[in-house]
Scaffold this motif. Sequence first.
Motif, PDB file in Angstrom:
ATOM      1  N   UNK A  86     -16.408  25.867 -68.632  1.00 31.51           N
ATOM      2  CA  UNK A  86     -15.918  25.824 -67.250  1.00 31.51           C
ATOM      3  C   UNK A  86     -14.525  26.439 -67.154  1.00 31.51           C
ATOM      4  N   UNK A  87     -13.634  26.043 -68.062  1.00 34.56           N
ATOM      5  CA  UNK A  87     -12.277  26.590 -68.043  1.00 34.56           C
ATOM      6  C   UNK A  87     -12.269  28.058 -68.447  1.00 34.56           C
ATOM      7  N   UNK A  88     -13.084  28.412 -69.439  1.00 40.86           N
ATOM      8  CA  UNK A  88     -13.124  29.787 -69.898  1.00 40.86           C
ATOM      9  C   UNK A  88     -13.595  30.749 -68.828  1.00 40.86           C
ATOM     10  N   UNK A  89     -14.689  30.421 -68.150  1.00 35.42           N
ATOM     11  CA  UNK A  89     -15.208  31.302 -67.100  1.00 35.42           C
ATOM     12  C   UNK A  89     -14.290  31.315 -65.873  1.00 35.42           C
ATOM     13  N   UNK A 100     -21.172  25.840 -57.448  1.00 35.93           N
ATOM     14  CA  UNK A 100     -22.044  24.766 -57.947  1.00 35.93           C
ATOM     15  C   UNK A 100     -22.135  24.700 -59.468  1.00 35.93           C
ATOM     16  N   UNK A 101     -22.217  25.858 -60.135  1.00 32.72           N
ATOM     17  CA  UNK A 101     -22.357  25.835 -61.591  1.00 32.72           C
ATOM     18  C   UNK A 101     -21.096  25.286 -62.250  1.00 32.72           C
ATOM     19  N   UNK A 106     -18.591  20.231 -65.075  1.00 33.73           N
ATOM     20  CA  UNK A 106     -17.575  19.181 -65.234  1.00 33.73           C
ATOM     21  C   UNK A 106     -17.927  17.930 -64.420  1.00 33.73           C
ATOM     22  N   UNK A 107     -19.204  17.729 -64.102  1.00 29.52           N
ATOM     23  CA  UNK A 107     -19.587  16.566 -63.294  1.00 29.52           C
ATOM     24  C   UNK A 107     -19.506  15.262 -64.083  1.00 29.52           C
TER      25      UNK A 107
END
Length: 346
Positions: A86-89, A100-101, A106-107
């Motif tokens: 999540x952080x990388x992208x 949404x992705x 990180x949900x």
Amino acid sequence: MDLILRCLIFSLLHQSLYSKPYNIDGLLENGTGAIESLAKPLQDISTKDYSWAKGNQTCSQLLKDCKEFLDLLPSSSSWMLKPVLALGFLQVGCLTEQEPFFLDLIKDKNARTLFNIMAEQTNNSIHPTTTNSHKSQPDIQKHDLLRFNLESLSIDAQSISHHMHCSEIQQEQQDVLLKGSILRSHSSLQHAMDHCDRVGPVCAGVTSDTLGQFKSVARNGGYIIPHVGSKLWLHHCTAGLLRRRSTDPECHSEKELRIHNVMQWIPVVSGYYNAGSAIYYATQGCTAQAEDRAIDASIDLGYDALFTATGGVSGAVSAGVGMAVKPPLRDGVKSAINYFKAQWSG
């Protein structure tokens, strides 16, 4: 020329950027504090453009690879890799915090906690402290302990002891604890070592807790974690025939390699990604590939973080202070790399 430039940039980034430790001891000491901390929103991240790390790959292809790769991950590595991705992208411009992705990655509460830890480290990068100390031998010893954790995660772990040859019980290791099924409690270190030697590969080693009690611990299901005041004497056993190299078909994933080729350029993200992918390859029985990634991760995260991440701990909160970045000595890591490459080729 473009590759050389990227390598130069990457080298400069890793020499100049380290992260402040993010103290999450409070999450472990106070259950209420853990709930309150987990409920916090995502931290803001300093704007940094790493879009160049994608190379000639498109965001749509990378995200497709990512989704397919995530479907293969066991929970032992997905808890770490999801917030890392999540952080990388986010950093390379392939996701925004509203998509949404990204929100799906990180949900989970633990994923949000680890994401915030990395964001804190990204926002507060500092220069490493220089030192003239040389501690290559302790780093090599710690790599032995990390190798034990990686092999314990392997799909072959339950049968590996039948193919092992044991030579010695290694010298004392400080501030690490061997967890697992207790074979026997002993009145002295010598009695414990004698028992471990008699039962052979079934025994992973001898550990003592802060109370000074000596215990021989079973290899199957055993793992090592940081623990101040504890000591460990690891039973040195080898099973080279069960090791798979990264060139084996089972250990070669084009999708994972394409993702790694992007994540490796991003400070903070690269260390956690290498740690998470080391766990993934270990669970697939690709121990050699796992060690390669773990060596890379140790340069950024330090061995304590890797002991915690690979030691059967599920979730960022339970990882505790082990997740704090503690840069090891680079000369020690390089010595470890050279040492183990020599072992593999021998």
